[in-house]
Scaffold this active site. Structure first.
Site, PDB file in Angstrom:
ATOM      1  CB  CYS A 151      42.329  51.813 -12.125  1.00 50.30           C
ATOM      2  SG  CYS A 151      43.862  52.148 -11.252  1.00 50.30           S
ATOM      3  CB  CYS A 154      42.463  52.862  -8.455  1.00 51.35           C
ATOM      4  SG  CYS A 154      43.372  53.541  -9.829  1.00 51.35           S
ATOM      5  CG  ASP A 155      38.986  50.978  -7.860  1.00 47.48           C
ATOM      6  OD1 ASP A 155      39.161  51.889  -7.041  1.00 47.48           O
ATOM      7  OD2 ASP A 155      38.549  51.167  -9.015  1.00 47.48           O
TER       8      ASP A 155
END
Ligand code: NAP
Length: 323
Positions: A151, A154-155
């Site tokens: 993701c 997200c990261d």
């Protein structure tokens, strides 16, 4: 999808106490689940949504949704999720942060067992969606959270001024790669010499100077210790092995449906997509399927939401007929 199959009709059971039986239990809190909850609760049906691990599902991890009608300037995934939840709650839908681990569809009311509670339902709408596919190569599991990610939104932030590999050649891989160029230099690794992604995304990726491509290559291993150091590549045409030095590896190679829970009870195709007819009915009477759990073709926020609404309308009609 098969359009004709025989509906099985579970026998009524006397085991569950009537006062604990919900009209509708919706499994999953992506766009399909939210839309279904909006429709059933607005029809005054007692509705519980079992959220699963992640409230909002895949769209919650999407940086920007710019193809959902009504948002001409786009909307972030988390904002859309929040609005969809509020909308369903406004009409009385309740959300349980639980994960269903077992289900019995052989008798009615249906019984759903979660990590937190047990639920009885007159009708079930399955909206369990899909999850990222794994490469299943050495190093992937060990280095997940240490540079291996599924993701970008997200990261990606953790990779400022770094080198990143993105594995995959579909729209999602390119979308993730484009997002990651905010932070890093990106190498897209694809197993063919032709992308699967549509022309719009291809053009954007090819024109982005922070993206380069490695064609005809698969990842054999992800190398690292406390963090990712490199990906070992094999050229599928020449067999040649090479190590590409990177700080992160984002795996974006598709999203198989989350349907293992229903094995042996609901009909599914070889890939695990649940079979429905055009009215979103599964092969068990009283159980409908909406969104990516039963959709190998469209997999969009709008189509999933539409299926959720359709399943809810059908459930409502069916429940009215039962009374
Ligand atoms: P996808 O279209 O199925 O693409 C998966 C990609 O991963 C393909 O390039 C595939 O290679 C590759 N792949 C699969 N298994 C692999 C493996 N084991 N090792 C290496 N590579 C592997 O999936 P997606 O990108 O998640 O897209 C899903 C759907 O959502 C599509 O219909 C897409 O159009 C849609 N979508 C649309 C947008 C948008 O319009 N903005 C954004 C995201 C997704 P091959 O090509 O060789 O099979």
């Amino acid at each position: 999808m098969s359009l004709e199959f025989t509906l099985s009709s579970p026998e009524p059971s006397t085991t569950a106490a009537e006062d604990k039986v919900h009209d509708v239990v919706i499994i999953g809190s992506g766009p399909a689940g939210f839309a279904a909850a909006l429709y059933t609760s607005r029809a005054h049906l007692d509705t519980i949504v079992i959220t699963g691990h992640e409230l909002g599902g895949q769209v919650a991890a999407t940086w920007e949704v710019d193809n959902y009608p009504g948002f001409p300037d786009g909307v972030t995934g988390p904002e859309l999720v929040e609005k969809m939840q509020k909308h369903a709650e406004r009409f009385g839908a309740r959300f349980e942060m639980d994960q269903i681990t077992a289900i019995d569809l052989s008798k009615r009311p249906f019984t759903l067992t979660g990590n937190v509670g047990t639920y009885a339902a007159k009708a079930v709408i399955v909206a369990t969606g899909a999850s990222p596919r794994k490469l299943n190569v050495p190093g992937e599991k060990e280095l997940t959270g240490r540079g291996v990610s599924y993701c970008a939104t997200c990261d990606g932030y953790f990779f400022q001024d770094k080198e990143i590999a993105v594995v995959g050649g579909g729209d999602s891989a390119l979308e993730e790669a484009l997002f990651l160029t905010r932070y890093a230099q990106v190498t897209i690794i694809h197993r063919r010499d032709e992308l699967r992604a549509g022309p719009t995304m291809q053009k954007r990726a090819r024109e982005n100077e922070k993206i380069r491509f490695v064609w005809d290559s698969v990842v054999e291993e992800i190398i690292g210790d406390t963090a990712v150091r490199a990906v070992r590549l094999r050229n599928v045409k020449t067999g040649e092995l090479s190590d590409l030095t990177v700080d992160g590896a984002f795996i974006v190679i598709g999203h198989p449906p989350n349907t293992q829970l229903f094995a042996g009870q609901l009909e599914m195709d070889q890939r695990g997509y649940l079979e429905t007819d055009r009215r979103m009915r599964s092969n068990v009477q009283g159980v409908w399927v909406a969104g990516e759990a039963g959709d190998p073709d469209f997999r969009q926020v709008i189509t999933s939401a539409g299926m959720g609404a359709a399943a809810a309308i059908e459930a409502q009609r069916w429940l009215a007929g039962q009374e």
